[in-house]
Write a protein that holds these residues in place. Structure first.
Motif, mmCIF file in Angstrom:
data_model
loop_
_atom_site.group_PDB
_atom_site.id
_atom_site.type_symbol
_atom_site.label_atom_id
_atom_site.label_comp_id
_atom_site.label_asym_id
_atom_site.label_seq_id
_atom_site.Cartn_x
_atom_site.Cartn_y
_atom_site.Cartn_z
ATOM 1 N N MET A 1 -12.336 -14.075 -5.576
ATOM 2 C CA MET A 1 -11.489 -14.459 -4.453
ATOM 3 C C MET A 1 -11.191 -15.946 -4.529
ATOM 4 N N VAL A 2 -9.931 -16.296 -4.276
ATOM 5 C CA VAL A 2 -9.534 -17.700 -4.293
ATOM 6 C C VAL A 2 -9.036 -18.080 -2.902
ATOM 7 N N PRO A 3 -9.603 -19.142 -2.297
ATOM 8 C CA PRO A 3 -9.173 -19.552 -0.950
ATOM 9 C C PRO A 3 -7.697 -19.911 -0.923
ATOM 10 N N LEU A 4 -7.065 -19.612 0.215
ATOM 11 C CA LEU A 4 -5.653 -19.891 0.399
ATOM 12 C C LEU A 4 -5.415 -20.240 1.864
ATOM 13 N N SER A 5 -4.944 -21.457 2.122
ATOM 14 C CA SER A 5 -4.608 -21.868 3.486
ATOM 15 C C SER A 5 -3.162 -21.489 3.771
ATOM 16 N N PHE A 6 -2.960 -20.849 4.912
ATOM 17 C CA PHE A 6 -1.619 -20.387 5.266
ATOM 18 C C PHE A 6 -1.479 -20.300 6.775
ATOM 19 N N ALA A 7 -0.428 -20.934 7.308
ATOM 20 C CA ALA A 7 -0.092 -20.859 8.735
ATOM 21 C C ALA A 7 -1.272 -21.227 9.627
ATOM 22 N N GLY A 8 -2.036 -22.225 9.210
ATOM 23 C CA GLY A 8 -3.161 -22.681 10.006
ATOM 24 C C GLY A 8 -4.386 -21.801 9.933
ATOM 25 N N GLU A 9 -4.368 -20.800 9.052
ATOM 26 C CA GLU A 9 -5.489 -19.882 8.881
ATOM 27 C C GLU A 9 -5.999 -19.965 7.444
ATOM 28 N N GLU A 10 -7.264 -19.583 7.263
ATOM 29 C CA GLU A 10 -7.855 -19.532 5.937
ATOM 30 C C GLU A 10 -7.904 -18.082 5.458
ATOM 31 N N PHE A 11 -7.399 -17.854 4.268
ATOM 32 C CA PHE A 11 -7.389 -16.540 3.650
ATOM 33 C C PHE A 11 -8.040 -16.642 2.273
ATOM 34 N N ALA A 12 -8.138 -15.510 1.598
ATOM 35 C CA ALA A 12 -8.554 -15.475 0.192
ATOM 36 C C ALA A 12 -7.720 -14.417 -0.497
ATOM 37 N N LEU A 13 -7.117 -14.788 -1.633
ATOM 38 C CA LEU A 13 -6.313 -13.848 -2.403
ATOM 39 C C LEU A 13 -7.175 -13.273 -3.523
ATOM 40 N N LEU A 14 -7.338 -11.962 -3.522
ATOM 41 C CA LEU A 14 -8.172 -11.298 -4.519
ATOM 42 C C LEU A 14 -7.371 -11.046 -5.793
ATOM 43 N N ARG A 15 -8.079 -10.925 -6.897
ATOM 44 C CA ARG A 15 -7.404 -10.690 -8.181
ATOM 45 C C ARG A 15 -6.679 -9.354 -8.213
ATOM 46 N N ASN A 16 -7.075 -8.419 -7.378
ATOM 47 C CA ASN A 16 -6.402 -7.115 -7.380
ATOM 48 C C ASN A 16 -5.218 -7.074 -6.424
ATOM 49 N N ASN A 17 -4.808 -8.253 -5.911
ATOM 50 C CA ASN A 17 -3.614 -8.413 -5.076
ATOM 51 C C ASN A 17 -3.815 -8.093 -3.611
ATOM 52 N N ALA A 18 -5.046 -7.921 -3.171
ATOM 53 C CA ALA A 18 -5.325 -7.806 -1.744
ATOM 54 C C ALA A 18 -5.512 -9.207 -1.154
ATOM 55 N N LEU A 19 -5.269 -9.321 0.142
ATOM 56 C CA LEU A 19 -5.457 -10.577 0.860
ATOM 57 C C LEU A 19 -6.550 -10.372 1.899
ATOM 58 N N TYR A 20 -7.545 -11.248 1.898
ATOM 59 C CA TYR A 20 -8.647 -11.150 2.867
ATOM 60 C C TYR A 20 -8.500 -12.242 3.905
ATOM 61 N N TRP A 21 -8.672 -11.880 5.163
ATOM 62 C CA TRP A 21 -8.552 -12.782 6.311
ATOM 63 C C TRP A 21 -9.927 -12.888 6.962
ATOM 64 N N PRO A 22 -10.706 -13.895 6.607
ATOM 65 C CA PRO A 22 -12.099 -13.951 7.070
ATOM 66 C C PRO A 22 -12.255 -13.953 8.588
ATOM 67 N N ARG A 23 -11.429 -14.722 9.310
ATOM 68 C CA ARG A 23 -11.612 -14.820 10.759
ATOM 69 C C ARG A 23 -11.463 -13.467 11.443
#
Length: 230
Positions: A1-23
């Motif tokens: 998983m690679v962290p990704l900041s977007f629209a004031g939120e923290e996400f993680a983009l997985l190598r299999n193309n899913a997006l994880y939203w920790p909050r």
């Protein structure tokens, strides 16, 4: 998983193309196109019929890796609205187990506008969660933060003297705290559209800039696609 900041939120983009939203402890996936293999078989093109098993298996792996308790699918869940009725027993069991284990929401898309719930979860045409709009296709003119799918964006890259096409996320940048993202397609049998295609650029307006994001080892590489004229 690679962290990704977007629209004031923290996400993680997985190598299999899913997006994880920790909050929200949520996994987002776009364009599963389940039962595409059986759809083509019905129309005389015989391809291996195990795409649904593989796609659902990769979702299960992503849930296991993130611990997500919610799943949001961003449309084109099945390749057609009747796809859920064609799931063979093994894939149906996999899907039912996933929808029992999570709070699963199906957002419908243009391929499955009339899909029926046969294996759990709930249906929605779009949602707004914590100020972010979740829908299938990016809505031109949208000024709220937005997550969508539909376009299956891919980027052509030159690696070691050969050209390859990689699935990517496309992000439109605007004012701080805003922005819009098109997720890469998740399904096993999904092709793609060039990330810089005019149709994608138009759909992401208004924007100050549009970039493609591609996995590059332990980080995300950014490739400019479009910039607003000075």
């Amino acid at each position: 998983m690679v962290p990704l900041s977007f629209a004031g939120e923290e996400f993680a983009l997985l190598r299999n193309n899913a997006l994880y939203w920790p909050r929200e402890n949520a996994l987002l996936v776009a364009d599963l196109h389940l039962e595409k293999g059986s759809f083509f078989a019905r129309h005389g093109q015989m391809i291996p019929p195990y795409d649904s098993r593989e796609t659902l298996g990769r979702i299960a792996e992503a849930i296991g890796a993130t611990g997500a308790r919610r799943v949001y699918t961003l449309g084109d869940n099945f390749h057609d609205s009747e796809g859920s009725a064609r799931l063979e027993d093994h894939a149906a069991g996999m899907l039912s187990a996933l929808t029992r284990a999570t709070d699963w929401v199906w957002i419908t898309g243009n391929h499955d506008p009339e899909m029926e719930i046969r294996h759990g979860g709930t249906l929605a045409t779009e949602l707004e969660i914590a100020g972010l709009v979740l829908r299938h296709e990016a809505k031109r003119g949208e000024t709220r933060p937005e997550l969508s799918g539909h376009f299956h964006p891919r980027l052509k890259l030159k690696l070691r003297d050969r050209h390859v096409r990689r699935a990517c996320a496309v992000i439109a940048h605007g004012a701080p705290g805003s922005g819009r993202m098109i997720l890469p397609a998740f399904g096993t049998y999904t092709g793609g559209m060039d990330a810089g295609d005019p149709a994608i650029v138009r759909a992401m307006q208004p924007a100050a800039a549009i970039d493609a994001m591609v996995h590059a080892g332990a980080r995300l590489a950014t490739f400019p696609l479009w910039r607003q004229a000075a």
